[in-house]
Design an enzyme around this catalytic site. Structure first.
Site, PDB file in Angstrom:
ATOM      1  N   GLU A  51       0.853  -1.198   0.000  1.00 48.41           N
ATOM      2  CA  GLU A  51       0.000   0.000   0.000  1.00 48.41           C
ATOM      3  C   GLU A  51       0.879   1.234   0.000  1.00 48.41           C
ATOM      4  O   GLU A  51       2.096   1.154   0.223  1.00 48.41           O
ATOM      5  CB  GLU A  51      -0.931  -0.023   1.224  1.00 48.41           C
ATOM      6  N   HIS A  67      -9.323   9.343   2.907  1.00 42.92           N
ATOM      7  CA  HIS A  67      -8.898   8.256   2.022  1.00 42.92           C
ATOM      8  C   HIS A  67      -9.112   8.725   0.587  1.00 42.92           C
ATOM      9  O   HIS A  67     -10.178   9.241   0.253  1.00 42.92           O
ATOM     10  CB  HIS A  67      -9.704   6.988   2.299  1.00 42.92           C
ATOM     11  N   ARG A  99      -0.908   8.832   1.677  1.00 43.77           N
ATOM     12  CA  ARG A  99      -2.323   9.144   1.473  1.00 43.77           C
ATOM     13  C   ARG A  99      -2.649  10.629   1.464  1.00 43.77           C
ATOM     14  O   ARG A  99      -3.515  11.086   0.730  1.00 43.77           O
ATOM     15  CB  ARG A  99      -3.093   8.515   2.616  1.00 43.77           C
TER      16      ARG A  99
HETATM   17  C1  SIN Z   1      -7.454   0.498   2.526  1.00 48.43           C
HETATM   18  O1  SIN Z   1      -7.651  -0.706   2.357  1.00 48.43           O
HETATM   19  O2  SIN Z   1      -7.166   1.296   1.634  1.00 48.43           O
HETATM   20  C2  SIN Z   1      -7.550   1.027   3.919  1.00 48.43           C
HETATM   21  C3  SIN Z   1      -6.308   0.751   4.616  1.00 48.43           C
HETATM   22  C4  SIN Z   1      -6.184   1.610   5.829  1.00 48.43           C
HETATM   23  O3  SIN Z   1      -6.986   2.499   6.067  1.00 48.43           O
HETATM   24  O4  SIN Z   1      -5.213   1.387   6.552  1.00 48.43           O
END
Ligand code: SIN
Ligand code: FAD
Length: 529
Positions: free
Chosen positions: A114, A237, A283
């Site tokens: 991620e 997000h 993010r």
């Molecule tokens: C996601 O799956 O994008 C959320 C992950 C997170 O908020 O840590």
């Protein structure tokens, strides 16, 4: 008469349930939860839980990534504490029968990637990770003879020692909770209270959070006298589905981790213009870049393009997201998904130490309600589930020691005093205030802020809060009224913290102070006098 236990837990997400299981080895536990037992942010988590599992990873790398995301405000000892306990925290979940996806790699697990992570280190159960964790923890709590789980019990306020006429520094002795079905407020007494009520996404008009996220724990702890910190750091997000019926359904960052690309309406992969890590930048950077793109173009959304990915991989790796999008008439393997940012996570909260204890004695807190120092000014993806387990375990250890070594005999807690409250206020008042708060928080205290917008929000919340306070004490409690009062308190705390931070750092970006202030970063602390 108050219902007594050794430990009172408020909330049944990852933090509350993890604490309850450890504490129940040594005493009786009551868990209060305001809706159905599984209803929690935990249950909706998609991406997974970050931990150093792979031989190609290291504690130093996870520490560096967390600190880089945190923009100078992480507490290094806390980051180290969490990162180094990560593998054992994950092992404790696996021991309960929680299943993460496996593969043939040296770690044995299919580790996801991620934004902001320099390595693959995210354990997941397809894109249903939270549901699998909640299922496993709940099954064990429900089967435990020393745990009593009360659903539809909404904690209203904490009770502290002065209420019992006890001398010495204030400490927590229990809580009052509204039985949502009976409409009655009941007293729960315990020498240890563990707050695990999660976050406050519902303070914003658009959020990935479920309805339970009204910031109750933060508001209750603040009213009881605990310190609150860093509420200005609200994480948006970048990718929630933009669809009239989707209610901000999340499209996991893991989708970008596996190769999806953000594009604007003309098809340009615009993230390359904003950051060298492009779609896998942290993010705050991605959400802000989307916000700039939308303001610049006047468009309603941007697009997440997965069409270059292998369709069968997309369907098997993201079955939840794929199926939900099909329900809305979009096949993500064939067409780009319309997405927008939405409020997702609060990095601030009730200040806790390395034992998960707040500065109000015997009140412990963990999970999203707490501000431990791990996330600093911006949380690294998939670090919150990890933080919830690690600190719930640490808090249980200290809480157990506390009641074993120095138990305090408490006089009984008085019943709730409803005063002259009459029947509930008109629902229309509650709904109108609720709506207004969420709308001006989105418009004035959102991804991009300014002195003027914050001042306007402060004026609005001041008027609304006084109005809510007035009818709060005149009418019988309903869940909506309790939540509205908490939402107003949390909005006030976010605005106060944002006004106090006269710089841009991590998730707090303001046009009037666009750079980080020189010198060491500092926390924004608030405490009710
Ligand atoms: C996601 O799956 O994008 C959320 C992950 C997170 O908020 O840590
Ligand atoms: P929660 O899981 O939110 O539980 C709070 C509990 O408290 C609930 O049971 C609630 O009903 C109860 N409660 C609240 N107020 C009261 C009250 N007054 N009285 C009684 N009970 C109350 N993080 C990750 O690390 N990885 C991810 O992949 C990830 N994906 C996410 C996806 C989504 C859609 C969302 C919304 C969040 C995601 N997050 C993720 C963040 C993460 O899920 C949460 O931060 C974490 O689950 C919080 O756990 P918690 O135990 O603190 O609170």
């Amino acid at each position: 008469m108050a219902t007594e236990s050794d430990f009172l837990v408020i909330g049944s997400g990852i933090a509350g349930l993890s604490f309850a299981l450890r504490a129940a080895e040594h005493g009786s536990v009551i868990i209060l939860t305001k809706k159905a037992s599984s209803e929690s942010a935990t249950n909706y988590a998609q991406g997974g839980i970050a931990a150093v599992i792979s031989p190609e990873d290291s504690f130093e790398a996870h520490l560096d990534d967390t600190q880089r995301a945190g923009a100078g405000l992480c507490r290094e000892e806390v980051v180290r504490f969490v990162v180094e306990r990560g593998p054992e925290a994950v092992a404790s979940l696996i021991e309960l029968g929680i299943q993460f996806d496996q593969d043939e790699s040296p770690s044995g697990y299919d580790l996801g990637r991620e934004g902001g992570h320099s390595r693959r280190r995210v354990l997941h159960a397809a894109d249903f990770t939270g549901q699998e964790i909640e299922r496993g923890l709940l099954a064990h709590c429900e089967a435990h003879p020393r745990i009593e789980l009360s659903a539809n019990e909404l904690a209203v306020d904490l009770a502290t020692s002065p209420k019992l006429g006890l001398p010495g520094p204030a400490r927590v002795v229990g809580a009052y909770a509204l039985d949502a079905e009976l409409g009655a407020v009941e007293a729960y007494q315990a020498p240890i209270v563990f707050l695990a009520t999660g976050g406050c996404g519902k303070v914003y008009l658009y959020t990935s959070n479920p309805d339970i996220a009204s910031g109750d724990g933060i508001a209750m702890a603040y009213r009881a006298g605990a310190s609150i910190a860093n509420m200005e750091f609200i994480q948006f997000h970048p990718t929630c589905l933009y669809h009239p019926e989707a209610r901000s359904f999340l499209i996991s960052e893991a989708v970008r981790g596996e190769g999806a690309v953000l594009r604007n309406r003309s098809g340009e992969a615009f993230m390359r213009r904003y950051h060298k890590s492009a779609d896998l930048a942290a993010r705050d950077i991605v959400a802000r870049s989307i916000d700039f793109e939308l303001k610049r173009s006047g468009d309603d959304c941007v697009y997440l393009d997965c069409t270059a990915m292998d369709p069968s991989f997309v369907r098997s790796r993201f079955p939840n997201i794929y199926a939900r999008c099909v329900e809305y008439g979009i096949d993500m393997t064939k067409e780009p998904l319309p997405v927008v940012p939405a409020a997702h996570y609060v990095c601030g909260g009730v200040v806790t130490d390395l034992h998960g204890e707040t500065d109000l004695r015997n009140l412990f807190a963990a999970g999203e309600v707490a501000c431990t120092g791990l996330h600093g000014a911006n949380r690294l993806a998939s670090n919150s589930l990890l933080e919830g387990v690690v600190f719930a375990r640490a808090a249980a250890e200290e809480a157990v020691r506390r009641i074993q070594v120095r138990p305090e005999k408490l006089p009984p807690m008085p019943d709730w005093d409803p005063g002259d409250a009459t029947d509930p206020t008109e629902a229309v008042l509650v709904n109108a205030n609720w709506d207004e708060i969420r709308r001006f928080m989105w418009n004035y205290v959102g991804i991009v802020r300014s002195d003027k917008r914050l001042a306007r929000a402060a004026r609005r919340i001041h008027i609304l809060h006084n109005e809510i306070r007035e009818y709060y004490w005149n009418f019988k409690l309903t869940p909506d009224l309790v939540e509205l009062r908490n939402l107003a308190t949390v909005a006030e705390l976010i605005i106060a913290c944002a006004q106090a931070r006269r710089e841009s750092r991590g998730l707090h970006y303001t046009l009037d102070h666009p750079k980080p202030a020189p010198g060491p970063a500092r926390d924004t602390l608030l405490r009710l006098d």
